[in-house]
Write an enzyme that holds these catalytic residues in place. Structure first.
Site, short mmCIF file in Angstrom:
data_model
loop_
_atom_site.label_atom_id
_atom_site.label_comp_id
_atom_site.label_asym_id
_atom_site.label_seq_id
_atom_site.Cartn_x
_atom_site.Cartn_y
_atom_site.Cartn_z
N CYS A 30 -3.32 7.50 -4.14
CA CYS A 30 -3.20 6.05 -4.12
C CYS A 30 -1.91 5.55 -4.77
CB CYS A 30 -4.41 5.37 -4.76
SG CYS A 30 -4.46 3.59 -4.44
N SER A 45 0.85 -1.19 0.00
CA SER A 45 0.00 0.00 0.00
C SER A 45 0.89 1.24 0.00
CB SER A 45 -0.90 0.03 1.23
OG SER A 45 -1.46 1.32 1.42
O1 LIG Z 1 -1.99 4.37 -1.55
C1 LIG Z 1 -2.36 3.20 -1.53
O2 LIG Z 1 -1.86 2.30 -2.23
C2 LIG Z 1 -3.44 2.83 -0.52
N1 LIG Z 1 -4.35 3.93 -0.19
C3 LIG Z 1 -5.62 3.30 0.27
C4 LIG Z 1 -5.74 2.07 -0.58
C5 LIG Z 1 -4.30 1.65 -0.89
O3 LIG Z 1 -3.94 0.60 -0.02
#
Ligand SMILES: O=C(O)[C@H]1NCC[C@@H]1O
EC number: 5.1.1.4
Length: 369
Positions: free
Chosen positions: A265, A98
């Site tokens: 993200c 993530s």
């Molecule tokens: O930036 C990301 O990759 C994360 N943000 C929320 C969902 C993903 O895990």
């Protein structure tokens, strides 16, 4: 005077550093667990999933958490190059990687002194369940001002694949891996402009298309079949150029069970870079400025080309910044009626969205257009 410790009834206290990255929250657990069985973070992820999911529920479900929260369990790593490891936990799953969580964990570790901060630039490596994540940090006056992580390889599963969606008909999608598996759809093709007032309708439509694609399209990681399949959806905004001439676009990622990532993200940006490269729309080393529905920004680029199994892949890096919002201790009183919390569909979404809800959401989008 009664001392607090004389009254403390909690059986396990979690030390939590709450951080946000571009508006996206992460609850970084820096103490209270110590370690869990497992040789690798993937093993430790399996242990937490199977044996201690109560910790995730306690942190993420109400009344202690909420659907917008993620959590990160900082743990000792046996990887020879890693200073520490982290297991990521979200509302409905334990992602192996993530981006916003990686930036939050790095910031928490350096700004609380768990790892020494070296100004102006320092490098470290953290072990995620997806593998080793190398990080470059820019620091000034005790603040981490930028975290650039180099992700594990990203690649395309499908381009221009048709998916039948109840309430919508046939939707053309791309599917790509960026640490999580994403269904990517051009927002305008579904009547959306990726503006904050569309947030609830984006979640309803995105979740419905994601679930249909997960049922109709295979997405098995070529080297790690044990990694999760399709779990996220990404609305992609049109490509443009910044005043400086950099490639740029907006996006909105729908995170299960149906809410928007507040950050651009990191794994979704990685997946999009794989698709853009497959379509010849981005070159290695070119800066791609990805912005979220609330206007927060990640800078990203392809560091190099590679393969995953026999699948062409890119090695993405993503840079962003995070800020600590609170330091707290989380526990459960033995008499608490909700020791593992609860989730209610008014905020956690009703998966799968009904075809009626999908039709209403797209009609609302068209009415706003
Ligand atoms: O930036 C990301 O990759 C994360 N943000 C929320 C969902 C993903 O895990």
């Amino acid at each position: 005077m009664v001392e607090l410790e004389d009254e403390m009834r909690w059986s396990q206290v979690l030390n939590v550093v709450d951080v946000h990255c571009g508006g996206e929250n992460a609850r970084v657990v820096t103490g209270g667990i110590g370690d869990v069985p497992g040789e690798t973070m993937l093993d430790k992820r399996a242990y937490l999933t199977e044996q201690r999911d109560d910790l995730r529920l306690r942190l993420l479900q109400e009344p202690r958490g909420g659907v917008i929260h993620s959590a990160d369990f900082v743990l000792p790593s046996r990887h020879p190059e890693a200073q520490l490891g982290y297991v990521i936990a979200e509302s409905t799953e334990y992602p192996v990687m993530s981006g916003s969580n990686t930036i939050c964990v790095t910031t928490a570790l350096l700004e609380t002194g768990m790892l020494p901060m070296i100004e102006p630039v320092m490098h470290l490596a953290l072990e995620s369940a997806a593998g080793l994540i190398r990080v470059e940090c820019t620091c000034a006056d005790g603040k981490v001002t930028s975290v650039r992580f180099t992700n594990q390889p990203a690649f395309v599963y499908h381009l221009d694949a048709p998916v039948e969606v109840a309430g919508l008909g046939t939707v053309t999608v791309d599917v790509a891996w960026g640490g999580m598996a994403y269904v990517l759809v051009d927002a305008a093709s579904l009547g959306f402009g990726i503006t904050p007032d569309e947030a609830r309708d984006l979640c309803v439509v995105g979740e419905a298309v994601k679930l249909a694609a997960a049922a109709q399209l295979p997405a098995v990681h070529p080297e790690h079949p044990e990694f999760p399949g399709i779990t996220n959806f990404e609305f992609t905004g049109p490509l443009g150029r910044t005043p400086e001439g950099e490639l740029t676009a907006r996006n909105a990622v729908v995170v299960s069970p149906g809410r928007l990532d507040r950050s651009p993200c990191g794994t979704g940006t990685s997946a999009r870079l794989a698709v853009l490269h497959a379509r010849g729309l981005v070159t290695t080393g070119e800066n791609f400025v990805h912005t979220s529905i609330i206007g927060s920004r990640f800078d990203s680029r392809i560091e190099e080309l590679t393969t995953v199994g026999d699948v062409p892949a890119v090695v993405p890096s993503v840079a962003g910044q995070a800020w600590i919002t609170q330091l707290c201790q989380v526990g459960v009183d033995p008499s608490d009626p909700f020791p593992n919390g609860y989730a209610l569909a008014d905020t956690w979404g009703a998966a799968p969205p009904s075809p009626v809800a999908v039709r209403l959401a797209t009609a609302a989008a068209e009415a706003r257009a």
